[in-house]
Design an enzyme around this catalytic site. Structure first.
Site, short mmCIF file in Angstrom:
data_model
loop_
_atom_site.label_atom_id
_atom_site.label_comp_id
_atom_site.label_asym_id
_atom_site.label_seq_id
_atom_site.Cartn_x
_atom_site.Cartn_y
_atom_site.Cartn_z
N LYS A 9 13.67 0.85 -0.51
CA LYS A 9 14.01 2.16 0.04
C LYS A 9 15.42 2.16 0.67
O LYS A 9 16.00 1.09 0.93
CB LYS A 9 12.94 2.55 1.06
CG LYS A 9 11.57 2.83 0.43
CD LYS A 9 10.57 3.18 1.52
CE LYS A 9 9.27 3.70 0.97
NZ LYS A 9 8.36 4.09 2.08
N TYR A 49 6.00 11.57 -4.28
CA TYR A 49 5.24 11.69 -3.04
C TYR A 49 4.33 12.93 -3.02
O TYR A 49 4.02 13.45 -1.95
CB TYR A 49 6.21 11.71 -1.84
CG TYR A 49 6.72 10.33 -1.47
CD1 TYR A 49 5.84 9.27 -1.21
CD2 TYR A 49 8.08 10.08 -1.35
CE1 TYR A 49 6.29 8.01 -0.86
CE2 TYR A 49 8.55 8.81 -0.99
CZ TYR A 49 7.65 7.78 -0.74
OH TYR A 49 8.11 6.53 -0.38
N ASN A 112 10.61 2.04 6.20
CA ASN A 112 9.83 0.81 6.16
C ASN A 112 10.15 -0.06 4.94
O ASN A 112 9.31 -0.82 4.46
CB ASN A 112 8.34 1.12 6.27
CG ASN A 112 7.87 2.08 5.19
OD1 ASN A 112 8.62 2.42 4.29
ND2 ASN A 112 6.62 2.49 5.27
N HIS A 115 8.38 0.45 -1.03
CA HIS A 115 7.21 1.18 -1.52
C HIS A 115 6.48 0.29 -2.52
O HIS A 115 7.12 -0.43 -3.28
CB HIS A 115 7.62 2.48 -2.23
CG HIS A 115 6.51 3.09 -3.04
ND1 HIS A 115 5.58 3.94 -2.47
CD2 HIS A 115 6.15 2.95 -4.35
CE1 HIS A 115 4.71 4.29 -3.42
NE2 HIS A 115 5.03 3.71 -4.56
N GLU A 126 3.31 6.36 -11.34
CA GLU A 126 4.63 6.12 -10.75
C GLU A 126 5.55 5.37 -11.72
O GLU A 126 6.75 5.66 -11.79
CB GLU A 126 4.47 5.34 -9.45
CG GLU A 126 3.75 6.15 -8.36
CD GLU A 126 3.38 5.34 -7.14
OE1 GLU A 126 3.68 4.13 -7.08
OE2 GLU A 126 2.78 5.93 -6.22
P1 IDP Z 1 2.49 3.48 2.17
O1 IDP Z 1 3.97 3.54 1.80
O2 IDP Z 1 2.17 2.27 3.01
O3 IDP Z 1 1.58 3.62 0.97
P2 IDP Z 1 1.83 6.23 2.83
O4 IDP Z 1 0.81 6.65 3.82
O5 IDP Z 1 1.52 6.43 1.38
O6 IDP Z 1 2.22 4.72 3.14
O7 IDP Z 1 3.16 7.03 3.17
C1 IDP Z 1 4.24 7.07 2.28
C2 IDP Z 1 5.52 6.90 3.06
O8 IDP Z 1 5.71 8.01 3.93
C3 IDP Z 1 5.55 5.69 4.00
O9 IDP Z 1 5.86 4.48 3.34
C4 IDP Z 1 6.61 6.09 4.98
O10 IDP Z 1 7.93 5.94 4.47
C5 IDP Z 1 6.30 7.58 5.15
N1 IDP Z 1 5.34 7.82 6.25
C6 IDP Z 1 4.00 7.58 6.24
N2 IDP Z 1 3.43 7.94 7.40
C7 IDP Z 1 4.42 8.45 8.15
C8 IDP Z 1 4.47 9.02 9.49
O11 IDP Z 1 3.47 9.11 10.20
N3 IDP Z 1 5.70 9.41 9.93
C9 IDP Z 1 6.83 9.32 9.17
N4 IDP Z 1 6.83 8.81 7.93
C10 IDP Z 1 5.65 8.37 7.42
MG MG Z 2 1.26 5.22 -0.30
#
Ligand code: IDP
Ligand code: MG
Length: 139
Positions: A9, A49, A112, A115, A126
């Site tokens: 990312k 997304y 983070n 992905h 994807e």
């Molecule tokens: P994942 O990447 O661990 O599968 P997901 O819940 O699918 O997590 O969320 C997709 C992405 O959205 C996350 O990797 C992160 O970048 C962002 N994200 C998820 N939850 C939050 C939040 O509570 N606040 C801000 N960004 C979030």
């Molecule tokens: Mg996810």
């Protein structure tokens, strides 16, 4: 053999961590079978997304993922999807286990670093969003 899509990312790209993150996966036995660098546009971001449409963080997430170029890769290995999720660590770097990519490279719950697909269905969807059939290799 299973395949999964990973993205390095924007936050990790900005901090020159693309190669280090790919190396984490390769060193755990995952094979790179597709690889590209691209600047995700809004259309692709919304498709990737789509399961998060309507969530409070969705607009910020789109802005973030389209902010800078990223690396997309298809990784192959036995149990690749779960293995990759374990190597990545929890979504929130603050809650991720020591030694995981998100613990070591992530900044916060949005930025983070990486992905990884969360199921065989997501992986197929994807991979097809980011790669053409002739851009993924059997070797
Ligand atoms: P994942 O990447 O661990 O599968 P997901 O819940 O699918 O997590 O969320 C997709 C992405 O959205 C996350 O990797 C992160 O970048 C962002 N994200 C998820 N939850 C939050 C939040 O509570 N606040 C801000 N960004 C979030
Ligand atoms: Mg996810």
């Amino acid at each position: 053999m299973e395949r999964s899509l990973i993205l390095v990312k924007p936050d990790a790209m900005e901090r020159n961590a693309g190669g280090s993150i790919l190396a984490r996966f390769e060193s755990q036995g995952l094979k790179i079978v597709g690889l590209k660098m691209l600047h995700v546009d809004e259309e692709l971001a919304k498709k990737h997304y789509e399961m998060h449409i309507g969530k409070i963080f969705f607009n910020d997430l789109l802005e973030y993922i389209t902010s800078k170029p990223i690396i997309a890769a298809v990784l192959e290995g036995k149990g690749a999807i779960e293995k990759i999720r374990n190597i990545m660590g929890a979504t929130d770097p603050a809650k991720a286990d020591p030694g995981t990519i998100r613990k070591d490279f992530g900044i916060d719950i949005q930025q983070n670093a990486v992905h990884g697909s969360d199921s065989p269905e997501s992986a197929e969807r994807e991979i097809n969003l980011f790669f053409g059939k002739d851009q993924v290799f059997d070797y």
